[in-house]
Design a protein around this motif. Structure first.
Motif, PDB file in Angstrom:
ATOM      1  N   ARG A  26       9.820   0.166  62.725  1.00  0.00           N
ATOM      2  CA  ARG A  26       9.104  -0.497  63.812  1.00  0.00           C
ATOM      3  C   ARG A  26      10.094  -1.327  64.608  1.00  0.00           C
ATOM      4  NH1 ARG A  26       4.024  -4.097  62.421  1.00  0.00           N
ATOM      5  NH2 ARG A  26       5.583  -5.415  61.427  1.00  0.00           N
ATOM      6  N   GLU A  71       6.106  -2.653  71.416  1.00  0.00           N
ATOM      7  CA  GLU A  71       6.301  -2.250  70.024  1.00  0.00           C
ATOM      8  C   GLU A  71       6.289  -0.731  69.913  1.00  0.00           C
ATOM      9  OE1 GLU A  71       4.041  -4.486  67.205  1.00  0.00           O
ATOM     10  OE2 GLU A  71       3.740  -2.742  65.893  1.00  0.00           O
ATOM     11  N   MET A  73       6.682   2.446  66.976  1.00  0.00           N
ATOM     12  CA  MET A  73       6.746   2.803  65.560  1.00  0.00           C
ATOM     13  C   MET A  73       7.273   4.226  65.520  1.00  0.00           C
ATOM     14  SD  MET A  73       6.159   2.011  62.321  1.00  0.00           S
ATOM     15  CE  MET A  73       4.880   0.787  62.019  1.00  0.00           C
TER      16      MET A  73
END
Lengths: 232, 204
Positions: A26, A71, A73
């Motif tokens: 992440r 963000e 991932m």
């Protein structure tokens, strides 16, 4: 909806890195001159070697548009040129070339009751939708189904459970649910009242779920899909 | 920022192959599937292909009729905007020129809209689908084209990014202006030349 297309490259500074075993990393980045995104949109990450060689891949955003950072991932694929680098090499403080947000089709701005079905890392765009829905108080508009082989293979599983997502693990039991692929009757129940469905996962997963949604009575013209394949 | 990414030298996929457009990598034997919709079920008994709009003779072919046109095939590379390139593919079908020869474009036609049975569409300059640059194909590597790759029949415009090669093609409309199709309205480039890296709206 904002006019969400970034026509030029910008710079993202890595502020947080969290690695989850060998499978996921992440990254949370601060983006210069950032444009607001709509949940479901993606960014392109471009890596550049000293001799000018570049490699770029697209990654869906997991973050809420109001999050001061974006963000990602990233699933680490075998010999993945970009995902392997992001998993093994990137450190806090590194700068990456970024472009985004991109895409206006696989997006959800809270406007219609929707069913989201994810396989593995396909859950990422739905995390952005989930966080957005929570903040806007429209969580009742969003039903999320997430499937993976095991808990370890399903990123954000705690956040999904807390949201009340339907979790279908195929190689281990999840609570009362015995390990199995998603059944059409499960999808039929979860799709009651929806006006749109989103499916994100590998091409095989999307094809499987598409067929199951058809068996569950969901018309194919309300289904939006996003696949990923051997890109790395 | 620095003019390169710290610690990155390029992975197993860098080959320096001159057949790779900028920013692309060789996907090898695999052929990733990328669509915005589910693959439809198409009945060949009712499928038709229409060329209309600014033509002298709007024409519709059924499955048998289109097979009666002169066969034509493509051998070469295909390039997807998601950065994979697949080398040495073989597709068979008919040249779009064969359809246009019958439908006869009017002089004012400059662009086309290609439409799928699903409603997906994509815009192209007319000159990008004429003179041996585009095909209507139903075979890949000698076998019927699979549904997830646009089968039974798709458009093939291999010199542009592959979203221009509309899967499940059913209609080409000739127009005297450009009009955005599905991905073009959703942020992708109007022309999509991989050698110029025309990926997104705003690229040169």
């Amino acid at each position: 909806m904002t006019e969400a297309i970034a026509s030029s490259w910008s710079t993202g500074t890595v502020r947080e890195v969290e690695r989850f075993g060998e499978t996921y990393v992440r990254l949370r980045l601060e983006v210069a001159d950032r444009h607001d995104h709509v949940p479901g949109q993606h960014y392109v990450v471009r890596l550049r070697a000293p001799d000018g060689y570049t490699a770029q891949r697209s990654y869906s955003l997991a973050s809420d548009p109001a999050d001061p950072l974006i963000e990602l991932m990233v699933e680490c694929l075998p010999r993945g040129e970009v995902s392997g680098f992001l998993h093994d090499v990137v450190e806090v403080g590194d700068e990456l070339e970024l472009r985004g947000p991109i895409g206006r089709w696989f997006v959800w701005g809270g406007e219609v009751p929707s069913l989201c079905v994810a396989g593995g890392s396909g859950v990422v765009p739905f995390i952005s939708m989930l966080r957005y829905a929570r903040r806007m108080g429209t969580a009742s508009q969003l039903t999320i189904v997430a499937s993976a082989q095991t808990r370890e293979r399903l990123p954000y599983i705690e956040e999904l459970e807390e949201f009340g997502a339907f979790i279908a693990l195929t190689r281990e039991n999840h609570g009362e649910r015995v390990a199995a692929h998603i059944y059409p009757d499960e999808l039929a129940e979860l799709s009651t009242g929806i006006e749109r469905a989103y499916v994100c996962g590998s091409a095989g997963f999307v094809s499987f779920v598409g067929r199951s949604l058809g068996e569950a009575g969901v018309p194919s013209d309300i289904v939006r899909v996003e696949q990923f394949g051997a890109t790395g | 920022m620095a003019n390169f990414t710290r610690g990155f030298t390029g992975g197993a996929r860098r080959g320096g192959d001159t057949r790779l457009p900028p920013g692309q990598y060789d996907t090898g034997a695999t052929w990733p599937v990328l669509t915005a919709e589910l693959a439809p079920t198409i009945d060949l008994d009712t499928w038709t292909m229409t060329v209309d709009g600014l033509v002298e003779k709007p024409t519709t072919w059924d499955w048998r009729g289109i097979h009666a046109l002169p066969a034509s095939s493509y051998f070469g590379d295909i390039h997807c905007v998601t950065t994979w390139t697949k080398f040495d593919t073989t597709f068979a079908g008919v040249s779009v020129d064969a359809l246009l020869e019958i439908a006869k474009p009017k002089p004012e036609a400059t662009h086309v809209m290609a439409t799928s049975t699903t409603g997906y569409n994509t815009n192209l300059p007319l000159e990008d689908i004429t003179d041996g640059k585009a095909w209507i194909v139903w075979e890949f590597d000698g076998k019927p084209l699979a549904p997830e790759h646009g089968g039974p029949v798709r458009l093939l415009v291999p010199h542009l990014y592959f979203w221009k090669s509309a899967k499940w093609i059913t209609r080409i409309e000739l127009m005297d202006h450009d009009e955005q199709g599905f991905w073009e309205r959703n942020g992708y480039h109007d022309r999509g030349d991989p050698w110029l890296e025309q990926r997104y709206q705003g690229d040169a």
